[in-house]
Design an enzyme around this catalytic site. Structure first.
Site, PDB file in Angstrom:
ATOM      1  N   VAL A 101       0.781  -1.344   0.117  1.00 25.34           N
ATOM      2  CA  VAL A 101      -0.044  -0.078  -0.163  1.00 25.34           C
ATOM      3  C   VAL A 101       0.910   1.338  -0.143  1.00 25.34           C
ATOM      4  O   VAL A 101       1.879   1.515   0.716  1.00 25.34           O
ATOM      5  CB  VAL A 101      -1.035   0.225   1.436  1.00 25.34           C
ATOM      6  CG1 VAL A 101      -1.870   1.129   1.170  1.00 25.34           C
ATOM      7  CG2 VAL A 101      -1.686  -1.185   1.416  1.00 25.34           C
ATOM      8  N   CYS A 102       0.742   2.189  -0.817  1.00 25.45           N
ATOM      9  CA  CYS A 102       1.257   3.378  -0.949  1.00 25.45           C
ATOM     10  C   CYS A 102       2.830   3.064  -1.073  1.00 25.45           C
ATOM     11  O   CYS A 102       3.226   2.439  -2.062  1.00 25.45           O
ATOM     12  CB  CYS A 102       1.280   4.271   0.257  1.00 25.45           C
ATOM     13  SG  CYS A 102       1.487   6.104   0.422  1.00 25.45           S
ATOM     14  N   THR A 103       3.752   3.790  -0.365  1.00 25.28           N
ATOM     15  CA  THR A 103       5.030   3.446  -0.555  1.00 25.28           C
ATOM     16  C   THR A 103       5.767   2.328  -0.222  1.00 25.28           C
ATOM     17  O   THR A 103       6.841   2.201  -0.253  1.00 25.28           O
ATOM     18  CB  THR A 103       5.818   4.911  -0.009  1.00 25.28           C
ATOM     19  OG1 THR A 103       5.634   4.665   1.240  1.00 25.28           O
ATOM     20  CG2 THR A 103       5.532   6.059  -0.638  1.00 25.28           C
TER      21      THR A 103
END
Length: 169
Positions: A101-103
């Site tokens: 998720v995300c970075t």
């Protein structure tokens, strides 16, 4: 047989990147969700206010069925961290799915799992992801089912990814 889902925790993570998928996945039958990290104990979210508990070390959960790597500013410190990168690579060899998720996708890329592949991350980190060999796209969730990898763009898309993962599992 119980399925093990390992959610990686680290200092300065974005809590919702971990908790969003957790809230979906922990409701699956015969599933054990474990929060893993470098050492047992509390890690603090990026603003330092929220503490989340690491229940097991990476070494104690070498072969989970599913990996979830959240993002947050603290993910940058993991890009040269052989402990988590080796764990991600080793776990991915036998996972049903490895996700981010995300970075968290930066961590998957640093581990070599996204070479030349499209991937989602926070919009402001596309250059960082590209520099690690992945191809950033603006999609909320990116699936590479043959490679058993899903990436999500950020906070609320992590819930979307969790729902899609639940359907796949």
């Amino acid at each position: 047989m119980t399925m093990t889902i390992a959610v990686a925790l680290f200092p300065r993570l974005t809590a919702l990147d971990a908790i969003g998928p957790y809230e979906v996945l922990q409701r699956l039958p015969d599933t054990d969700v474990v929060f893993v990290g470098h050492e047992r104990g509390v890690v603090r979210s990026e603003n330092g206010y929220l503490g989340l508990t690491v229940d097991a070390t990476f070494g104690e959960v070498p072969r989970p069925d599913v990996v979830v790597v959240p993002g947050g500013i603290g993910s940058r410190a993991l890009l040269d961290d052989d402990v988590i990168l080796d764990w991600v690579r080793g776990a991915h060899a036998t996972t049903r799915f490895t996700t981010s998720v995300c970075t968290g996708s930066l961590v998957l890329a640093a581990a070599g799992l996204l070479d030349g592949a499209t991937a989602a991350t926070h919009w402001s980190c596309h250059d960082e992801l590209r520099a690690l060999g992945a191809v950033p796209v603006p999609d909320r969730v990116v699936e590479h089912l043959d490679d058993r990898i899903l990436t999500a763009a950020g906070v609320s898309s992590g819930i979307d990814m969790g729902l899609r993962l639940a359907a796949l599992l």
